[in-house]
Design a protein around this motif. Structure first.
Motif, mmCIF file in Angstrom:
data_model
loop_
_atom_site.group_PDB
_atom_site.id
_atom_site.type_symbol
_atom_site.label_atom_id
_atom_site.label_comp_id
_atom_site.label_asym_id
_atom_site.label_seq_id
_atom_site.Cartn_x
_atom_site.Cartn_y
_atom_site.Cartn_z
ATOM 1 N N VAL A 56 17.720 0.886 27.858
ATOM 2 C CA VAL A 56 18.189 1.723 28.975
ATOM 3 C C VAL A 56 18.396 3.155 28.496
ATOM 4 C CG1 VAL A 56 20.124 2.148 30.546
ATOM 5 C CG2 VAL A 56 19.201 -0.159 30.300
ATOM 6 N N TYR A 57 18.967 3.317 27.312
ATOM 7 C CA TYR A 57 19.182 4.665 26.779
ATOM 8 C C TYR A 57 17.889 5.284 26.255
ATOM 9 C CZ TYR A 57 24.168 3.745 27.104
ATOM 10 O OH TYR A 57 25.425 3.474 27.589
ATOM 11 N N VAL A 58 17.002 4.451 25.732
ATOM 12 C CA VAL A 58 15.752 4.971 25.166
ATOM 13 C C VAL A 58 14.799 5.455 26.253
ATOM 14 C CG1 VAL A 58 13.667 4.351 23.864
ATOM 15 C CG2 VAL A 58 15.908 3.584 23.066
ATOM 16 N N VAL A 62 12.879 8.140 31.444
ATOM 17 C CA VAL A 62 11.416 8.196 31.602
ATOM 18 C C VAL A 62 10.958 7.318 32.762
ATOM 19 C CG1 VAL A 62 9.183 7.770 30.504
ATOM 20 C CG2 VAL A 62 11.096 8.662 29.145
ATOM 21 N N SER A 63 11.385 6.067 32.763
ATOM 22 C CA SER A 63 10.906 5.114 33.767
ATOM 23 C C SER A 63 12.019 4.428 34.553
ATOM 24 C CB SER A 63 10.056 4.034 33.091
ATOM 25 O OG SER A 63 10.871 3.189 32.291
ATOM 26 N N GLY A 64 13.260 4.625 34.115
ATOM 27 C CA GLY A 64 14.353 3.883 34.716
ATOM 28 C C GLY A 64 14.634 2.573 34.008
ATOM 29 N N THR A 65 13.782 2.236 33.022
ATOM 30 C CA THR A 65 13.925 1.003 32.240
ATOM 31 C C THR A 65 14.109 -0.208 33.135
ATOM 32 O OG1 THR A 65 15.018 2.323 30.517
ATOM 33 C CG2 THR A 65 15.000 -0.032 30.209
ATOM 34 N N HIS A 66 13.098 -0.500 33.953
ATOM 35 C CA HIS A 66 13.143 -1.736 34.726
ATOM 36 C C HIS A 66 12.905 -2.931 33.803
ATOM 37 C CE1 HIS A 66 11.782 0.445 38.697
ATOM 38 N NE2 HIS A 66 12.817 1.022 38.114
ATOM 39 N N ILE A 67 11.816 -2.871 33.035
ATOM 40 C CA ILE A 67 11.343 -3.922 32.120
ATOM 41 C C ILE A 67 11.529 -5.329 32.708
ATOM 42 C CG2 ILE A 67 11.481 -2.492 30.081
ATOM 43 C CD1 ILE A 67 14.048 -3.825 29.258
ATOM 44 N N ASN A 68 11.323 -5.445 34.013
ATOM 45 C CA ASN A 68 11.564 -6.694 34.722
ATOM 46 C C ASN A 68 10.888 -6.593 36.091
ATOM 47 O OD1 ASN A 68 12.642 -8.800 36.280
ATOM 48 N ND2 ASN A 68 14.668 -8.642 35.353
ATOM 49 N N PRO A 69 9.883 -7.419 36.377
ATOM 50 C CA PRO A 69 9.220 -7.346 37.681
ATOM 51 C C PRO A 69 10.169 -7.520 38.863
ATOM 52 C CG PRO A 69 7.895 -8.639 36.179
ATOM 53 C CD PRO A 69 9.207 -8.381 35.484
ATOM 54 N N ILE A 165 25.545 0.323 28.485
ATOM 55 C CA ILE A 165 26.623 -0.586 28.081
ATOM 56 C C ILE A 165 26.875 -1.630 29.160
ATOM 57 C CG2 ILE A 165 29.088 -0.718 27.544
ATOM 58 C CD1 ILE A 165 28.818 2.129 26.372
ATOM 59 N N ALA A 166 26.946 -1.181 30.420
ATOM 60 C CA ALA A 166 27.232 -2.104 31.521
ATOM 61 C C ALA A 166 26.098 -3.102 31.733
ATOM 62 C CB ALA A 166 27.486 -1.314 32.803
ATOM 63 N N ILE A 167 24.857 -2.611 31.724
ATOM 64 C CA ILE A 167 23.716 -3.503 31.938
ATOM 65 C C ILE A 167 23.545 -4.452 30.752
ATOM 66 C CG2 ILE A 167 21.213 -3.605 32.244
ATOM 67 C CD1 ILE A 167 21.505 -0.878 33.740
ATOM 68 N N GLY A 168 23.664 -3.918 29.535
ATOM 69 C CA GLY A 168 23.581 -4.778 28.359
ATOM 70 C C GLY A 168 24.692 -5.816 28.336
ATOM 71 N N GLY A 169 25.903 -5.409 28.744
ATOM 72 C CA GLY A 169 27.018 -6.359 28.805
ATOM 73 C C GLY A 169 26.783 -7.449 29.832
#
Length: 234
Positions: A56-58, A62-69, A165-169
């Motif tokens: 998410v931070y990286v 750039v893309s919003g870090t969806h990494i999930n269809p 932090i919130a999404i990873g948690g």
């Protein structure tokens, strides 16, 4: 606006998830055996939460870090991303997932094959192996993932800098309770990559349908009840 850089970011981010997440499973079974003890569960849960939080931070800018269809489909449904970019996001997420699983197959063939390179294998005995129960679990877990994403990453009044932090948690919590029940996919790409490489397709439809439905429900509720209201106020 079509954005190929964002497509590549999605491929790399999904590669990271499907490499480090299943790799943690491979390491856990190598260290502790196939039984899912507390040590293995913590390693798997923390690894999935950490890699998504970091991505998410990286790539968030750039893309919003969806990494999930499921996330991308929800964003398209609420018009947060256009269809051309959304379709490319999903395609590149799947490419990244397959590439990551192929890498694991190349570097850890023995232990990786024992867990089908991290593919979720359906509802467990904790759910009486019920497909209906597994479907509901995956739907609910994905609902809360998307709730977190919309309220901390999309909402205009969310505190800045805490999305990862919130999404990873949330991912950590989802895996802590979900791995013993369904394997905790909440992400069709996370299941698709290992399935392609291992050839294990049992229950595969569930790991697409349930996350997408859960994501759509959360997206419409959060977007039109909470997020849109804040945007109008601004």
């Amino acid at each position: 606006m079509v954005n190929p850089r964002a497509w590549l970011a999605e491929a790399i981010g999904t590669y990271a998830l499907v490499f480090f997440g299943p790799l943690s499973i491979i390491i856990a079974i190598a260290m502790f055996g196939l039984s899912m003890g507390p040590e293995a569960l913590l390693i798997i849960s923390f690894s999935h939460g950490a890699v998504i939080g970091l991505m998410v931070y990286v790539f968030g800018h750039v893309s919003g870090t969806h990494i999930n269809p499921a996330v991308t489909i929800a964003m398209m449904a609420t018009r947060r991303i256009n269809v051309k970019d959304g379709g490319a996001y999903v395609a590149f997420q799947l490419i990244g997932a397959v590439a990551a699983s192929a890498t694991l197959a190349a570097i850890a063939p023995t232990f990786g094959a024992q867990v089908n390179y991290g593919v979720q294998e359906g509802p467990s005995e904790f759910l009486d192996s019920s497909v209906a129960s597994g479907f509901v679990v995956e739907l609910i877990l994905t609902f809360f993932l998307l709730t977190t994403i919309f309220m901390v990453a999309v909402h205009k009044k969310a505190a800045a800098g805490f999305a990862g932090i919130a999404i990873g948690g949330t991912i950590f919590l989802i895996h802590l309770v979900g791995v013993p029940l369904t394997g905790a996919s909440v992400n069709p790409a996370r299941t698709f990559g290992p399935a392609v490489v291992s050839g294990y397709w049992d229950y595969h439809w569930m790991y697409w349908a349930a996350p997408i439905i859960g994501a759509l429900i959360a997206a419409f509720v959060m977007n039109y009840i909470f997020v849109k209201k804040a945007e109008k106020e601004n």
